[in-house]
Write a protein that holds these residues in place. Structure first.
Motif, PDB file in Angstrom:
ATOM      1  N   GLY A 167       0.802  -1.229   0.000  1.00 55.95           N
ATOM      2  CA  GLY A 167       0.000   0.000   0.000  1.00 55.95           C
ATOM      3  C   GLY A 167       0.831   1.272   0.000  1.00 55.95           C
ATOM      4  N   LEU A 168       1.984   1.219  -0.655  1.00 54.48           N
ATOM      5  CA  LEU A 168       2.875   2.386  -0.669  1.00 54.48           C
ATOM      6  C   LEU A 168       2.769   3.134  -1.997  1.00 54.48           C
ATOM      7  N   PRO A 169       2.427   4.408  -1.988  1.00 51.72           N
ATOM      8  CA  PRO A 169       2.520   5.202  -3.216  1.00 51.72           C
ATOM      9  C   PRO A 169       3.981   5.237  -3.684  1.00 51.72           C
ATOM     10  N   ILE A 170       4.193   5.348  -4.992  1.00 52.38           N
ATOM     11  CA  ILE A 170       5.563   5.278  -5.510  1.00 52.38           C
ATOM     12  C   ILE A 170       6.043   6.596  -6.130  1.00 52.38           C
ATOM     13  N   VAL A 171       7.352   6.794  -5.952  1.00 51.98           N
ATOM     14  CA  VAL A 171       8.063   7.963  -6.471  1.00 51.98           C
ATOM     15  C   VAL A 171       9.144   7.433  -7.394  1.00 51.98           C
ATOM     16  N   THR A 172       9.167   7.899  -8.644  1.00 50.67           N
ATOM     17  CA  THR A 172      10.215   7.411  -9.546  1.00 50.67           C
ATOM     18  C   THR A 172      10.548   8.465 -10.588  1.00 50.67           C
ATOM     19  N   VAL A 218       4.152   9.870  -7.752  1.00 47.68           N
ATOM     20  CA  VAL A 218       4.938  11.109  -7.739  1.00 47.68           C
ATOM     21  C   VAL A 218       6.030  10.979  -8.803  1.00 47.68           C
ATOM     22  N   ILE A 219       6.082  11.938  -9.712  1.00 44.56           N
ATOM     23  CA  ILE A 219       7.120  11.931 -10.749  1.00 44.56           C
ATOM     24  C   ILE A 219       8.316  12.727 -10.235  1.00 44.56           C
ATOM     25  N   GLN A 220       9.479  12.109 -10.279  1.00 49.60           N
ATOM     26  CA  GLN A 220      10.693  12.823  -9.875  1.00 49.60           C
ATOM     27  C   GLN A 220      11.398  13.371 -11.107  1.00 49.60           C
ATOM     28  N   ILE A 221      11.731  14.665 -11.068  1.00 48.97           N
ATOM     29  CA  ILE A 221      12.586  15.259 -12.105  1.00 48.97           C
ATOM     30  C   ILE A 221      13.967  15.354 -11.479  1.00 48.97           C
ATOM     31  N   GLY A 222      14.915  14.694 -12.097  1.00 45.66           N
ATOM     32  CA  GLY A 222      16.246  14.575 -11.501  1.00 45.66           C
ATOM     33  C   GLY A 222      17.098  15.821 -11.683  1.00 45.66           C
ATOM     34  N   THR A 223      18.178  15.839 -10.955  1.00 44.81           N
ATOM     35  CA  THR A 223      19.137  16.939 -10.962  1.00 44.81           C
ATOM     36  C   THR A 223      19.566  17.353 -12.365  1.00 44.81           C
ATOM     37  N   ARG A 224      19.873  16.371 -13.207  1.00 44.45           N
ATOM     38  CA  ARG A 224      20.384  16.659 -14.554  1.00 44.45           C
ATOM     39  C   ARG A 224      19.308  17.224 -15.476  1.00 44.45           C
ATOM     40  N   ASN A 225      18.045  17.072 -15.079  1.00 41.66           N
ATOM     41  CA  ASN A 225      16.944  17.546 -15.924  1.00 41.66           C
ATOM     42  C   ASN A 225      16.206  18.742 -15.340  1.00 41.66           C
ATOM     43  N   VAL A 255       5.311  17.517 -17.789  1.00 37.81           N
ATOM     44  CA  VAL A 255       4.771  17.094 -16.481  1.00 37.81           C
ATOM     45  C   VAL A 255       3.842  18.185 -15.938  1.00 37.81           C
ATOM     46  N   GLY A 256       4.045  19.395 -16.424  1.00 39.25           N
ATOM     47  CA  GLY A 256       3.156  20.485 -16.023  1.00 39.25           C
ATOM     48  C   GLY A 256       1.747  20.318 -16.572  1.00 39.25           C
ATOM     49  N   LYS A 257       1.605  19.499 -17.611  1.00 35.82           N
ATOM     50  CA  LYS A 257       0.268  19.283 -18.186  1.00 35.82           C
ATOM     51  C   LYS A 257      -0.501  18.193 -17.446  1.00 35.82           C
ATOM     52  N   THR A 258       0.178  17.454 -16.581  1.00 32.54           N
ATOM     53  CA  THR A 258      -0.522  16.441 -15.773  1.00 32.54           C
ATOM     54  C   THR A 258      -0.893  17.079 -14.436  1.00 32.54           C
ATOM     55  N   LYS A 259      -1.536  16.298 -13.573  1.00 35.39           N
ATOM     56  CA  LYS A 259      -1.821  16.780 -12.219  1.00 35.39           C
ATOM     57  C   LYS A 259      -1.026  15.952 -11.194  1.00 35.39           C
ATOM     58  N   VAL A 260      -0.137  15.101 -11.699  1.00 36.75           N
ATOM     59  CA  VAL A 260       0.645  14.219 -10.811  1.00 36.75           C
ATOM     60  C   VAL A 260       1.646  15.057 -10.014  1.00 36.75           C
ATOM     61  N   PRO A 261       1.741  14.854  -8.687  1.00 33.86           N
ATOM     62  CA  PRO A 261       2.748  15.576  -7.910  1.00 33.86           C
ATOM     63  C   PRO A 261       4.155  15.341  -8.470  1.00 33.86           C
ATOM     64  N   VAL A 262       4.943  16.396  -8.458  1.00 31.67           N
ATOM     65  CA  VAL A 262       6.292  16.345  -9.028  1.00 31.67           C
ATOM     66  C   VAL A 262       7.320  16.699  -7.957  1.00 31.67           C
ATOM     67  N   ILE A 263       8.327  15.854  -7.783  1.00 24.67           N
ATOM     68  CA  ILE A 263       9.481  16.218  -6.961  1.00 24.67           C
ATOM     69  C   ILE A 263      10.520  16.806  -7.914  1.00 24.67           C
ATOM     70  N   ASN A 290       1.268  20.997  -8.129  1.00 29.65           N
ATOM     71  CA  ASN A 290       1.678  20.013  -7.108  1.00 29.65           C
ATOM     72  C   ASN A 290       3.172  19.762  -7.174  1.00 29.65           C
ATOM     73  N   ILE A 291       3.944  20.733  -6.697  1.00 24.00           N
ATOM     74  CA  ILE A 291       5.393  20.675  -6.864  1.00 24.00           C
ATOM     75  C   ILE A 291       6.068  20.617  -5.500  1.00 24.00           C
ATOM     76  N   ILE A 292       7.055  19.739  -5.403  1.00 27.38           N
ATOM     77  CA  ILE A 292       7.828  19.562  -4.166  1.00 27.38           C
ATOM     78  C   ILE A 292       9.294  19.809  -4.505  1.00 27.38           C
ATOM     79  N   PHE A 293       9.935  20.749  -3.823  1.00 24.04           N
ATOM     80  CA  PHE A 293      11.360  20.983  -4.042  1.00 24.04           C
ATOM     81  C   PHE A 293      12.168  19.921  -3.300  1.00 24.04           C
ATOM     82  N   CYS A 294      13.230  19.440  -3.914  1.00 21.75           N
ATOM     83  CA  CYS A 294      14.116  18.495  -3.220  1.00 21.75           C
ATOM     84  C   CYS A 294      15.573  18.945  -3.321  1.00 21.75           C
ATOM     85  N   GLU A 295      16.098  19.407  -2.177  1.00 15.34           N
ATOM     86  CA  GLU A 295      17.523  19.772  -2.090  1.00 15.34           C
ATOM     87  C   GLU A 295      18.321  18.483  -1.938  1.00 15.34           C
TER      88      GLU A 295
END
Lengths: 338, 338, 338, 338
Positions: D158-163, D181-188, D198-206, D232-237
């Motif tokens: 029952g775990l939501p996934i981030v990839t 949750v869609i992760q946008i990586g450092t290089r991108n 990803v801005g056209k979806t409603k999926v949360p983005v890291i 739905n944007i989450i900053f990740c340092e």
């Protein structure tokens, strides 16, 4: 300076800032925009004034406008300065390559070095008697004995000497042995007491850039020397710290034209410490001259492989001669001589 | 150290390197791989030896293995050091917050500062009598008169004092006025003559990190002090230079656990110079304690807005008291007290 | 690779590491020193293997020895590569200056640009149809319509075109409009899917360095393209991010000789994005050629002050012509032509 | 924006600048100082306008005043945003620790990972099916097969996934497998076409920070996503590149309070990529929470030593459980839960 107020600043807030500006002996000029108020501050102001104003809760930002340096600024002295080092001009049409070993090791090594430096066509010699070493367990230099060895060897070949001063207490020794150019090293660029002391002499000073100093901080360090009375200052770019590990430092070639525009003082480059490997020195030297540098500080050693320090970045006598020939062509392309 | 030979190195080249290793008083252990030969060097060796070997044409790289620091290394002294500052322990279970103004300004300001520092629950006080300023036109500190003002105000509240030494010639004044902790500032982290001199005293030293010093260079700077005989050294992380312009410096929080592992000495953090704005200080302070710091160096001022220097990063007395309360909870989460 | 064990590693620990090495299909060669054991690993190994071994508790460090790049390495292809761009050689004796506007704006602007580029003596033209902009509110480029305008204008003057590809989905449009050189921009240096796709074509690729990419990462990005089959790769140094705010980026001049030694591919420099101001372009361009660059990518515009983007770094037609003359002298000093 | 004219600017020059300002659809407010004229520009203006004005010869500098970001700015949306991820709140009082392996390797490894993540008390799981690897010769991920393995394993617990999403062409697969949750990586971080998609979806983005991105650039990258419709944007340092080589990256702890002030969006921290070694993760995690982070992204693996990638930075199941306990105390000190 210019003060931008926060968008929610009240008239009361604005009046408080204006009062503070007046207290600091400056005058305010208010400009109310659609979103926020901007206050122009008329009069000089200094770093401390900026901090004071920035500490007010209703202030968004304080933006300095005037350049913080004066004596060394080209705006205050448009003509390019040429420094005379025992008759050798630095900063003019003729480019000066200053060469010699990292450390003063032995009288024999210094004589052989001076011979090679002269033979290659250089007119000034470098060498370290006092050595700033990262580890306390590395060779720390011969000190005043090294100064003597250096002076003796250079005198035989009529070469003015350049050597690093690390400690204010040694300045007397430098004067006694007639050091021709005092080098302030990277680690001491902001050793302000040292800057003030060399500022009280008239001896030309090579001011190396701090490992991560901005150009502005570097120019202000020169301003310390100038403000104490000594205007014979030579900037030396020697590479800055970066994320890149393939070379010792990152040579900031852009600093050359930038300094030449902002100040009236000569700029030289140390390609040896910048790259950290002898094989990189020719390319970096050519680039420095092509970017407008007035000279170079190049490490060489009679037998690099036997150098007591920085062995891998020293040029051999043959390599130094070869470099001088390559640089001759680049100097010519720049309308200069070497 | 380990030497990797170039892929095209001949047996003759390898023998030359082995001879050089022997000349340096070290021993070689050859390991011939399929692509290249690797030579393990048995015995200590130092930076200069590495440079010498790297200068040989057939050598691809020289990789140091042993740590270059000894006295301050945890491997040589596994037990954590607690430094005694006039009866106040630094490095133990109790966290120390050292606070006070950027500059010593007036006796009144210093008394008010000391009062606020004591009232907030801090046990040590900071203040600058000699000020390293980027511009020669900024306030340079009151010097020895400032030392006296500081000493007097702190004595009224029984607070040991921490203040910065910039010039070896002032050390006598520091001893005369019984400075309890000597601070070596960022710009002097590699002022080796200064390090050697404070190393000859037994006074605790706060060694701030150079603006772009690697942790290794920083530990070696501490080793200079230790090698001169003074083992009472406290590391102070204060942010390093980075590309980010939104804050004054970038606090390197990772340095805390790293130093605690590599050395046995206490580590404190200066959140004021790191962030550069008073509003950032609480978050950075909490993070520092949570990362394992043994203390903090926090700028405060009776009336921040009237501070002569660094006004925008000073906490008010109320903010300092509030900070101490917040930190109490974090200290507790770390199994410590404040 | 070489593994250094912790000083307290037991024989059991060492055996565990050797077992793991064997499991990875590699072989171990143990060398017991006085202080610690060092294990040489024979066989290739890759980054993942290094991480695996470094994760073992008894391992101090894992040091890679072999270079991680192969196809683009000079060791695997000693002869310097000259890339043919519609009959124009890049990487040989003749230096190529690629010029044109930041953005494709209008047919008139493109025709005037092409005219100025040709007139100045350049043989290749640049221009941006797809623009990577920091802000979503800046001009994003005309896209495929821009490609057409660019192609039409360049055709009139017989100039091959260089333009940036940002999105894999646009590659078909690039092929359809016969883009002569595909530029991979700074922000996409590690957009690996994009690298793989351009690697499947035979179109020459200019690979700009990432804003803070190490030279090693950059060469590995080129290796991605090469490993997909396209060996027509040109490195473009364009300045890296640094702490210095006086210029847009810091031109890493040392990267030029370093890349020329490590790889067999051409290296060009973009002085416009490096400095960020038109007045810096001549000095940086001369330095690049003197350091050994094979070409330049220089922004120009018929009327810089009316450019839709990057106006302050574009050269006017007269400045471009002047630059070409200055560079001619430097090229000659390097034994090359322009 | 504010324009500072050069000290020698004539009235004619000033008029030209005013004309240009009017041409751009903006208005000028002239303020003549004693040394130079300053022109306030009323109206928005953008980056391109700034460049245009800076390109005028009589202009010394152009200083932007308004923040370039809007939708994500706290000034435009003062209330803190809490993002709902399948019923799990991110950004509120409860802190979320997202954990899992670097790479999706096998169904068994994913099931064991999910089990450990759930057991430790985490509510979200991470894992990489598409892997951005520096070398083309490293494991590149299982791709869509990996997505399936991940989805299956996470569903059991029952775990939501981030990839991570690297290529726009794979977005359909992400939607098909209900990536939470869609992760946008450092290089991108500045792969603008990917951000727009990803801005056209409603999926949360890291949105991970670029390796050397300023906070301003990072916020503008978020603005790209927001401007396309997805808030739905989450900053990740995750640490930035620095000169320090003792750790993988330098965790920029100051970014946390800064982002919380500038934007209304949640901020999380990836201590694993920041430090690069598992032993550093606890200290960095505690610091992140104490600085105000809303969550963490922590690499873990059932058997770290057998991980196919990033083995040395993965926590074991026992270490992950231990971490959650430590963090519980720090969260409590912050008035939050975990």
């Amino acid at each position: 300076m210019i003060i931008t107020m926060k968008t929610n600043a009240s008239e009361h807030d604005i009046n408080n800032v204006v009062d503070k500006i007046n207290t600091l002996g400056l005058k305010a000029h208010i400009s109310a925009g659609t979103q926020r108020t901007i206050i122009g501050v008329i009069g000089e102001g200094n770093h401390d004034h900026q901090h004071t104003l920035r500490s007010m809760a209703s202030v968004e930002n304080v933006i300095p406008i005037a350049k913080p340096y004066k004596i060394v600024a080209r705006t205050s002295h448009p003509q390019t300065t040429i420094i005379d080092i025992k008759g050798i001009p630095l900063g003019g049409e003729q480019i000066q390559v200053i060469s010699g070993p990292c450390s003063v090791e032995t009288p024999e090594q210094m004589t052989a070095s001076a011979d090679a430096v002269k033979e290659a066509g250089c007119r000034l010699m470098r060498g370290g008697a006092y050595k700033p070493r990262t580890s306390p367990y590395s060779f720390q230099g011969h000190g005043v004995d090294g100064l003597k060895m250096f002076r003796d060897a250079a005198n035989q070949y009529g070469l003015p000497i350049v050597t690093e001063l690390m400690d204010v207490r040694e300045l007397d020794n430098f004067m006694k042995h007639n050091v021709d150019v005092i080098q302030i090293g990277t680690r001491n660029m902001q050793n302000f007491d040292l800057l003030k002391e060399v500022g009280k002499t008239k001896v030309p000073v090579i001011l190396k850039r701090g490992i991560a100093a901005t150009v502005k901080e570097w120019i202000l360090a020169a301003e310390y020397i100038a403000a104490s009375g000594n205007h014979n200052i030579i900037f030396c770019e020697r590479g800055v710290r970066s994320f890149e590990t393939a070379y010792r430092n990152m040579l900031d070639i852009t600093a050359i034209p930038y300094l030449k525009q902002e100040t009236h003082l000569p700029v030289i480059v140390d390609p040896s410490h910048a790259g950290g490997y002898a094989w990189m020195v020719p390319a970096l030297s050519r680039a420095a001259i092509a970017a407008g540098a007035d000279g170079l500080l190049v490490e060489s050693h009679p037998i690099p492989n036997e150098a007591w320090s920085d062995a891998e970045q020293a040029l051999s006598p043959a390599e130094l001669s070869q470099l001088m020939q390559e640089l001759s062509a680049v100097a010519q392309a720049m309308g200069r001589t070497i």
